[in-house]
Design an enzyme around this catalytic site. Structure first.
Site, PDB file in Angstrom:
ATOM      1  N   SER A 112      48.439 -23.922 -32.114  1.00 43.12           N
ATOM      2  CA  SER A 112      47.460 -24.331 -31.100  1.00 43.12           C
ATOM      3  C   SER A 112      47.219 -25.830 -31.226  1.00 43.12           C
ATOM      4  CB  SER A 112      46.158 -23.591 -31.386  1.00 43.12           C
ATOM      5  OG  SER A 112      45.083 -24.234 -30.743  1.00 43.12           O
ATOM      6  N   SER A 113      46.823 -26.452 -30.124  1.00 42.20           N
ATOM      7  CA  SER A 113      46.568 -27.899 -30.162  1.00 42.20           C
ATOM      8  C   SER A 113      45.358 -28.241 -31.035  1.00 42.20           C
ATOM      9  CB  SER A 113      46.362 -28.443 -28.746  1.00 42.20           C
ATOM     10  OG  SER A 113      45.306 -27.759 -28.108  1.00 42.20           O
ATOM     11  N   CYS A 114      44.554 -27.237 -31.409  1.00 44.40           N
ATOM     12  CA  CYS A 114      43.384 -27.553 -32.246  1.00 44.40           C
ATOM     13  C   CYS A 114      43.765 -27.836 -33.701  1.00 44.40           C
ATOM     14  CB  CYS A 114      42.324 -26.464 -32.162  1.00 44.40           C
ATOM     15  SG  CYS A 114      42.800 -24.938 -32.946  1.00 44.40           S
ATOM     16  N   TYR A 141      40.082 -21.517 -37.440  1.00 43.65           N
ATOM     17  CA  TYR A 141      41.294 -21.137 -36.704  1.00 43.65           C
ATOM     18  C   TYR A 141      42.402 -22.173 -36.929  1.00 43.65           C
ATOM     19  CZ  TYR A 141      44.101 -19.818 -32.578  1.00 43.65           C
ATOM     20  OH  TYR A 141      45.109 -19.429 -31.734  1.00 43.65           O
ATOM     21  N   LYS A 145      46.168 -21.763 -38.558  1.00 42.99           N
ATOM     22  CA  LYS A 145      47.382 -22.113 -37.803  1.00 42.99           C
ATOM     23  C   LYS A 145      48.189 -23.194 -38.533  1.00 42.99           C
ATOM     24  CE  LYS A 145      47.307 -19.251 -34.413  1.00 42.99           C
ATOM     25  NZ  LYS A 145      48.397 -18.295 -34.236  1.00 42.99           N
ATOM     26  N   HIS A 184      37.821 -18.229 -23.520  1.00 37.26           N
ATOM     27  CA  HIS A 184      38.027 -19.666 -23.331  1.00 37.26           C
ATOM     28  C   HIS A 184      37.412 -20.082 -21.983  1.00 37.26           C
ATOM     29  CE1 HIS A 184      41.200 -18.930 -26.398  1.00 37.26           C
ATOM     30  NE2 HIS A 184      40.763 -20.098 -26.829  1.00 37.26           N
TER      31      HIS A 184
HETATM   32  O1  GFB Z   1      38.120 -23.173 -23.866  1.00 37.31           O
HETATM   33  P1  GFB Z   1      37.111 -23.486 -24.903  1.00 37.31           P
HETATM   34  O2  GFB Z   1      36.218 -22.368 -25.308  1.00 37.31           O
HETATM   35  O3  GFB Z   1      37.822 -24.037 -26.186  1.00 37.31           O
HETATM   36  O4  GFB Z   1      36.149 -24.656 -24.353  1.00 37.31           O
HETATM   37  P2  GFB Z   1      38.138 -25.423 -26.929  1.00 37.31           P
HETATM   38  C1  GFB Z   1      36.649 -25.813 -23.769  1.00 37.31           C
HETATM   39  C2  GFB Z   1      35.492 -26.675 -23.257  1.00 37.31           C
HETATM   40  O5  GFB Z   1      34.886 -26.019 -22.131  1.00 37.31           O
HETATM   41  C3  GFB Z   1      34.365 -26.900 -24.271  1.00 37.31           C
HETATM   42  C4  GFB Z   1      33.485 -26.005 -22.283  1.00 37.31           C
HETATM   43  O6  GFB Z   1      33.903 -28.233 -24.130  1.00 37.31           O
HETATM   44  C5  GFB Z   1      33.287 -25.922 -23.790  1.00 37.31           C
HETATM   45  O7  GFB Z   1      31.965 -26.325 -24.138  1.00 37.31           O
HETATM   46  N1  GFB Z   1      32.907 -24.888 -21.512  1.00 37.31           N
HETATM   47  C6  GFB Z   1      32.101 -25.015 -20.427  1.00 37.31           C
HETATM   48  C7  GFB Z   1      33.054 -23.577 -21.771  1.00 37.31           C
HETATM   49  N2  GFB Z   1      31.700 -23.826 -19.998  1.00 37.31           N
HETATM   50  C8  GFB Z   1      32.284 -22.899 -20.818  1.00 37.31           C
HETATM   51  C9  GFB Z   1      32.213 -21.480 -20.853  1.00 37.31           C
HETATM   52  O8  GFB Z   1      31.549 -20.815 -20.072  1.00 37.31           O
HETATM   53  N3  GFB Z   1      32.975 -20.875 -21.837  1.00 37.31           N
HETATM   54  C10 GFB Z   1      33.723 -21.578 -22.725  1.00 37.31           C
HETATM   55  N4  GFB Z   1      34.440 -20.914 -23.635  1.00 37.31           N
HETATM   56  N5  GFB Z   1      33.765 -22.931 -22.729  1.00 37.31           N
HETATM   57  C11 GFB Z   1      39.489 -23.799 -28.363  1.00 37.31           C
HETATM   58  C12 GFB Z   1      39.392 -23.318 -29.776  1.00 37.31           C
HETATM   59  O9  GFB Z   1      38.633 -24.883 -28.292  1.00 37.31           O
HETATM   60  O10 GFB Z   1      40.763 -24.176 -27.999  1.00 37.31           O
HETATM   61  C13 GFB Z   1      40.459 -22.365 -30.103  1.00 37.31           C
HETATM   62  O11 GFB Z   1      38.106 -22.772 -29.969  1.00 37.31           O
HETATM   63  C14 GFB Z   1      41.806 -22.743 -29.534  1.00 37.31           C
HETATM   64  O12 GFB Z   1      40.544 -22.331 -31.479  1.00 37.31           O
HETATM   65  C15 GFB Z   1      41.741 -23.214 -28.118  1.00 37.31           C
HETATM   66  O13 GFB Z   1      42.380 -23.743 -30.303  1.00 37.31           O
HETATM   67  C16 GFB Z   1      43.046 -23.735 -27.597  1.00 37.31           C
HETATM   68  O14 GFB Z   1      39.197 -26.180 -26.214  1.00 37.31           O
HETATM   69  O15 GFB Z   1      36.917 -26.203 -27.207  1.00 37.31           O
END
Ligand code: GFB
Length: 314
Positions: A112-114, A141, A145, A184
């Site tokens: 993952s890119s994280c 996570y 990875k 996500h």
């Molecule tokens: O997709 P996401 O949960 O993962 O959140 P990450 C991306 C951005 O969207 C963050 C915002 O800045 C969240 O605060 N966001 C806005 C929301 N509204 C929402 C919502 O309703 N739900 C969610 N989920 N986010 C993940 C990692 O990070 O990236 C994993 O947690 C994995 O480990 C994945 O690596 C690729 O991009 O922040």
């Protein structure tokens, strides 16, 4: 890079994690290739070494794509670090080690890119790995990875195994987790915008400030990249797989609202985390191999919304 073509003709490929969004996309994509996809029954818990070992010994795949993982959005990652670390370490350890002991010819590990440092220079090249501190919301996570990709690299170095790793950016598409508490951002926003439209609500809210930027890739584009990498990538370094474009979360929300047909306001919820401020990968190495994504973000969101409607009514 050592170029060693791995021909798919007649090969039996185990899709570890076939029930997930990535696994389903791999099965759809490999359906167009002259190979057979193997899937393990759901009773095989990949966190159990003996179960993985037995299944591999009995089924003897020629190749493995390791798409099984415990995954979730920013909040799930931040609140369940033990599960995300333990499950993903156990899955990677069991599958990679068993692949070596059962003489599997090729293994593609998906990260993952994280894995890259929170403040890595953008766009993030593969060399940024382990050059700085990780984003705290998904550190568990990311550590799992990183361990997985280092394990694949170690079996490559010590035993000459053709084990490779690819690092996809934020993925979305059919088969996603649509539960807004754990998902996500893309599935969460599709579901929230749809619910707001049905309820004729004046607004729906997004987490955080809306300013973080993310790079999104449709899962069918990832599957396409994986099929190319399985055949033609053979290198100790992980390789990035992204769309090459990023977007602010606030703008993503506007695009989702347009696709869904919601015309109200978009509010922000500063009580929820933003996570890493920007995550755009440098995709020049995979581009140099001749791969580019073919699904635009708008097209992909339209497809994902249609998949949500179909999956929600199924
Ligand atoms: O997709 P996401 O949960 O993962 O959140 P990450 C991306 C951005 O969207 C963050 C915002 O800045 C969240 O605060 N966001 C806005 C929301 N509204 C929402 C919502 O309703 N739900 C969610 N989920 N986010 C993940 C990692 O990070 O990236 C994993 O947690 C994995 O480990 C994945 O690596 C690729 O991009 O922040």
């Amino acid at each position: 890079m050592t170029v060693a073509h791995f021909a798919l003709g007649g090969k039996r490929i185990w899709i570890a994690g076939h029930g997930g969004m990535v696994g389903q996309a791999l099965i759809r994509r490999l359906g167009h290739e002259p190979c057979e996809c193997l899937t393990a029954p759901r009773t095989i818990d990949l966190r159990e070494r003996a179960a993985v070992d037995r299944w591999l010994g009995e089924n003897r795949p020629d190749a493995i794509i390791l798409a099984a993982a415990s995954v979730g959005g920013i909040l799930a990652n931040a609140t369940r670090p033990a599960e995300f670390l333990y499950d993903n370490l156990a899955i990677a350890t069991n599958v990679i080690d068993a692949a070596h002991r059962h003489d599997v010819g090729k293994l593609l590990f998906l990260g993952s890119s994280c894995i890259y440092p929170r403040d890595a220079a953008q766009p993030i090249g593969e060399e940024a790995l382990l050059s700085g501190p990780l984003e705290p919301t998904n550190e568990a996570y990311a550590i799992a990875k990183i361990a997985g990709l280092k394990l694949a690299a170690a079996y490559r170095a010590q035993y000459g195994r053709d084990f490779i790793s690819a690092m996809p950016t934020n993925l979305y598409g059919p088969g996603d987790n649509w539960d807004p508490a754990t998902s996500h951002v893309v599935p969460a926003l599709i579901r929230k915008a749809h619910a707001a439209k049905l309820a004729q609500a004046g607004s729906f809210s997004i987490w955080g400030s809306g300013t973080p930027r993310r790079e999104f890739l449709h899962v069918d584009d990832l599957a396409d990249a994986c099929v190319m990498l399985l055949q033609d990538y053979s290198d100790v370094r992980p390789i990035n797989v992204g769309s090459g474009e990023d977007i602010a979360i606030g703008d993503l929300a506007k695009l989702v609202a347009e696709v869904v047909g919601f015309e109200g306001e978009i509010a922000t919820d500063p009580s929820k985390p933003d996570g890493t401020p920007r995550k755009l990968m440098d995709n020049s190495r995979i581009a140099a191999m001749g791969w580019t994504p073919s699904i635009s973000l708008r097209q992909g969101l339209e497809q994902a919304y249609a998949a949500y409607l179909a999956e929600a009514s199924a």
